[in-house]
Write an enzyme that holds these catalytic residues in place. Structure first.
Site, PDB file in Angstrom:
ATOM      1  N   ILE A   1       0.823  -1.218   0.000  1.00  0.00           N
ATOM      2  CA  ILE A   1       0.000   0.000   0.000  1.00  0.00           C
ATOM      3  C   ILE A   1       0.852   1.261   0.000  1.00  0.00           C
ATOM      4  O   ILE A   1       0.320   2.368  -0.014  1.00  0.00           O
ATOM      5  CB  ILE A   1      -0.944   0.021   1.220  1.00  0.00           C
ATOM      6  CG1 ILE A   1      -0.145  -0.110   2.523  1.00  0.00           C
ATOM      7  CG2 ILE A   1      -1.994  -1.069   1.112  1.00  0.00           C
ATOM      8  CD1 ILE A   1      -0.998   0.002   3.778  1.00  0.00           C
ATOM      9  N   GLY A   2       2.165   1.089  -0.005  1.00  0.00           N
ATOM     10  CA  GLY A   2       3.037   2.256  -0.039  1.00  0.00           C
ATOM     11  C   GLY A   2       4.489   1.847  -0.166  1.00  0.00           C
ATOM     12  O   GLY A   2       4.879   0.742   0.220  1.00  0.00           O
TER      13      GLY A   2
ATOM     14  N   LYS B   1       5.363  -2.136   7.860  1.00  0.00           N
ATOM     15  CA  LYS B   1       6.440  -1.453   7.137  1.00  0.00           C
ATOM     16  C   LYS B   1       7.706  -2.291   7.246  1.00  0.00           C
ATOM     17  O   LYS B   1       8.230  -2.510   8.334  1.00  0.00           O
ATOM     18  CB  LYS B   1       6.669  -0.053   7.703  1.00  0.00           C
ATOM     19  CG  LYS B   1       7.716   0.729   6.929  1.00  0.00           C
ATOM     20  CD  LYS B   1       7.599   2.237   7.147  1.00  0.00           C
ATOM     21  CE  LYS B   1       7.973   2.638   8.540  1.00  0.00           C
ATOM     22  NZ  LYS B   1       8.074   4.116   8.668  1.00  0.00           N
TER      23      LYS B   1
ATOM     24  N   ASP C   1      10.698  15.229   9.751  1.00  0.00           N
ATOM     25  CA  ASP C   1      10.290  14.779   8.419  1.00  0.00           C
ATOM     26  C   ASP C   1       8.789  14.993   8.226  1.00  0.00           C
ATOM     27  O   ASP C   1       8.076  14.102   7.763  1.00  0.00           O
ATOM     28  CB  ASP C   1      10.659  13.306   8.224  1.00  0.00           C
ATOM     29  CG  ASP C   1      10.667  12.903   6.749  1.00  0.00           C
ATOM     30  OD1 ASP C   1      10.733  13.807   5.883  1.00  0.00           O
ATOM     31  OD2 ASP C   1      10.601  11.703   6.456  1.00  0.00           O
TER      32      ASP C   1
END
Length: 815
Positions: free
Chosen positions: A493-494, A515, A612
């Site tokens: 998804i990323g 992740k 970030d």
């Protein structure tokens, strides 16, 4: 076994001791022993008598002096070389709970080196210590037993060929009200009978960053400061005069005034909508139940007539123990101390950590105040009547005792087979060593990042990055693979600098985002560790929540809550089939993200700088509520006497603070600048850098700010918003954005000021929508609206239009 004469002498000595001790002159069955010394010593109003006439065995000592402090008790030791002479027998007049405090320090003399001693300690058929290997520093062990016989036997049993020893000993009869008959089992409706168990003190903690020494406690208990165990930062509070024991119906035997008169308070004032906890983490031995006592005393504010309810939850390892409502407890009496007891069953993992938490109750309209004054953790004996880890019964039913009581005959029968196996083992070991060395060389090539971030190995040879960490969220790799269908590419998804993000489903049907760091990841091991540690330190409604991590076999995997709507970036210009955001939704998202960043900047004694901040790192749940994510580059802010942190430049191109970029000076205002860039993306609906556009439009900041200064706001607004938002509202929004993008950090607003402005703009937008609703439907009533506003401050409008979302939130415990 001592004879009757010695028994009577022992009783006489202890009666004399009671008369000499002012603190316990009216308490029977209390004994203090100065082991191995021919003289008595007085420490903190306690007279420790010599044991020369009480037991056999020989003594070892250094300089014997009565200095009056605890170090005096470690100057001599009683040494036992056989079981027959290693027993202390204490006559008991009245049955009940007793505290046993044992002092150990291995002395070394010309005739004896006690550092080599190996022995076990038992009392009343309970094993307190098995195969004790003395520490080189002084140790005080504390136990609590329910004695139902007329004498208490305490045995120090040396291993064959070795010796046992003890430096000092205390046996105190405890007040009847100190230990209950039973306590509630957390997560059940059942109680556990405590009287059939022995206990060992694991931790006794006082709040407010203050410790309480033995001479400040009637039972000479040591209370450590909570600062060593705290995973979050709270505000210390002290108000000794407010404590009223009679109002609470308890005495200072339960805990001294120094415990009930100090507290640690959850910082909820800066952001009343904070979904945060105060959490303390303790290392415990798995395989045992734990008795936990929470101490409370409202020394902060009278709950009646106060605009904020004092109502909060207490948790042990994420399991709710109870909701505390100060208006109900003891009729809300200010300064009345009380306590809550509970038992946590065996740890569910071999990690061996216990998290104690207090957290806000989110289903009340007023802002809660939460606090705690102290707590105690005690290990309970298991079915083997043991308190030693050697006898632990682990959650899977196995025993931690790796030894076997194999018979001599069986050993003889296997000896021949072992000889054959030895030869085979040598060959296999040689092959494995070569393979491991080759793999280590490969790993050093991939992760050559310095001594601070070396991958460690556990006893099975697995690579574990957090092998000695206190974080108890480790997931096995097999479970991660199961959740992601072995990292099926269709579930991606990323993709980012760290690696790929997969959608996964755990066995309990919980949807998660996984992740997984790529071996060639530009972020790497240091950033992985930073993100995991940051996510476990903070819990906030607008910060993404950590579910777990995996560092098995050098993997770098983070499991966090799945955010249904993806990133803010996805809904601004990477649309695909996603719906566009209204102006109201965009403001709500900005407010939510600002709240999360504001909490990072102010939620602890030293700010956390995200470093970030960008639209791709602001995630949206199913209700479009924003949560800040990706903490791999986060950095602890400057000390109070410093203005910045000097560090190498890291972040995302287009979002970097120019002051940080040129001077390498990082501050909280660096996050404000990056957030200002996000605000531009929100109003313009385009990326920060777009090479496909004409040269003058490539850089969003340069292009948009020129038009803003010329007053051409209609030229920068996302075409989807044209006609749907008032230009004066956009003007106010752009004025705030422009301040965030100032070249000099000192000219930028603090995140709290920025949040206030965004909240105010959201308030104005909501009022406009209300007015439009009334104009369109004059007969409609808006009295029942869940949106309430006030200009009194940020906190008063913190729930704007998000009440439905907040009501659906399920509060989770941190760590």
């Amino acid at each position: 076994m001592i004879n009757l004469k010695l028994f009577l002498e022992l009783k006489l000595c202890f009666l004399i001791t009671l008369l000499c001790s002012s603190h316990i002159s009216s308490v029977s069955d209390t004994f203090f022993i100065n082991c191995g010394s021919p003289t008595n010593v007085t420490v903190n109003n306690r007279t420790f008598v010599s044991d020369n006439n009480l037991v056999q065995g020989f003594s070892v000592g250094t300089t014997d002096s009565n200095s009056g402090d605890e170090s005096t008790l470690f100057q001599t030791a009683r040494v036992f070389s056989d079981e027959s002479s290693s027993t202390y027998r204490f006559p008991i007049e009245e049955h009940g709970w007793f505290l046993i405090r044992i002092y150990f320090l291995p002395l070394v003399s010309a005739s004896q080196d006690l550092t080599t001693a190996r022995f076990s300690v038992s009392a009343q058929n309970f094993t307190l210590i098995r195969e004790y290997k003395p520490s080189t520093t002084s140790v005080v062990r504390e136990y609590i037993l329910n004695v139902t016989t007329d004498s208490l036997l305490l045995q120090f049993l040396p291993r064959t060929g070795s010796v046992s020893f003890i430096n000092a000993l205390e046996v105190l009869r405890l007040p009847e009200t100190l230990i209950p008959e039973d306590a509630k089992l957390i997560g059940t409706q059942k109680d556990l009978k405590l009287s059939s168990h022995a206990m060992e003190t694991v931790s006794r903690v006082n709040m407010g960053n203050l410790s309480v020494s033995r001479d400040q406690d009637k039972l000479w208990r040591q209370w450590d400061s909570d600062s060593a165990y705290k995973a979050h930062f709270g505000t210390p509070v002290m108000n000794l005069k407010a404590v009223n024991f009679s109002a609470g119906g308890i005495t200072d035997d339960i805990a001294p005034v120094y415990v009930y008169g100090t507290a640690t308070r959850l910082n909820s004032d800066l952001d009343p909508n904070t979904n945060a906890n105060l959490t303390w983490t303790f290392k415990v031995e798995p395989g045992f139940d734990y008795f936990v006592r929470f101490h409370f005393c409202n020394i902060i504010v009278d709950p009646f007539g106060f605009e904020r309810q004092i109502r909060f939850d207490i948790f042990v390892n994420s399991e709710k123990v109870r909701t505390i409502d100060m208006t109900e407890v003891l009729n809300g009496t200010f300064g009345a101390p009380f306590f809550v007891d509970a038992v946590m069953r065996k740890a569910k993992s071999r990690e061996g950590f216990l998290n104690l938490s207090i957290g806000l109750v989110m289903d009340v309209s007023s802002y809660p105040v939460s606090f705690i004054n102290g707590f105690e953790i005690s290990k309970l004996s298991n079915d083997k009547r043991s308190l030693d880890a050697f006898d632990a019964i682990l959650p899977d039913g196995s025993s931690s005792n790796k030894s076997s009581n194999t018979s001599v005959g069986l050993i003889a029968g296997l000896s021949a087979a072992l000889c054959v196996a030895l030869v085979f083992g040598v060959v296999v070991s040689w092959w494995c060593i070569r393979k491991r060395r080759r793999r280590n060389r490969q790993m050093q090539t991939v992760h050559s990042r310095g001594d601070d971030h070396q991958i460690k190995k556990n006893e099975t040879g697995e690579s574990l990055i957090f092998s000695s960490s206190k974080i108890g969220y480790r997931y096995p790799l097999a479970l991660i693979k199961e959740a992601t269908d072995d990292f099926d590419e269709s579930l991606v998804i990323g993709v980012g600098g760290f690696g790929k993000v997969y959608k996964g489903v755990l066995r309990d049907k919980t949807e998660v985002a996984v992740k997984r760091g790529a071996p060639q990841s530009r972020q790497g091991l240091a950033e992985f560790k930073t993100e995991v540690e940051m996510l476990t330190q903070f819990r906030h409604r607008h910060l993404v929540s950590l579910i777990g991590y995996c560092d098995e076999n050098s993997e770098m995997i983070i499991v966090y809550e799945y955010m249904e709507k993806g990133t803010l970036k996805d809904h601004l210009y990477d649309l695909d089939d996603k719906p566009r955001l209204s102006w109201r939704q965009r403001l709500e998202i900005c407010v939510g993200a600002a709240r999360g960043l504001h909490y990072l900047h102010t939620g602890s004694t030293r700010a956390i700088i995200h470093r970030d901040v960008k639209s791709a790192n602001i995630l949206l749940d199913d209700n479009f509520m924003a949560k800040v994510a990706d903490f791999g580059l986060s950095k602890t802010g400057p000390d109070l006497d410093q203005t910045h942190v000097s560090t190498a430049v890291k972040g995302s191109f287009g979002y970097l603070d120019p002051e940080y970029l040129t001077r390498q000076q990082l501050t909280e205002k660096s996050d404000v600048y990056s957030f200002g860039v996000v605000m531009l993306e929100v109003v313009c609906g385009r990326p920060v850098i777009d090479p496909s556009l004409p040269r003058e439009k490539v850089n969003l900041i340069e292009w948009a700010m020129k038009l803003v200064k010329k007053g051409k706001l209609e030229d920068i607004i996302d075409p989807f918003l044209v006609g749907k938002v008032k230009l004066e509202e956009v003007k106010k929004y752009c004025e705030v954005t422009e301040k965030c993008l100032s070249q000099n950090g000192i000219e930028r607003p603090a995140m709290g000021d920025l949040l206030w402005n965004l909240e105010f703009m959201l308030q104005v937008q909501a009022k406009d929508e209300k007015a439009a609703m009334v104009d369109d439907k004059p007969e409609a009533s808006v009295v029942g609206s869940t949106m309430q506003f006030s200009v009194n401050g940020v906190g008063d409008i913190a729930g704007v239009s998000m009440s439905k979302v907040f009501a659906q939130m399920v509060r989770e415990e941190t760590r």
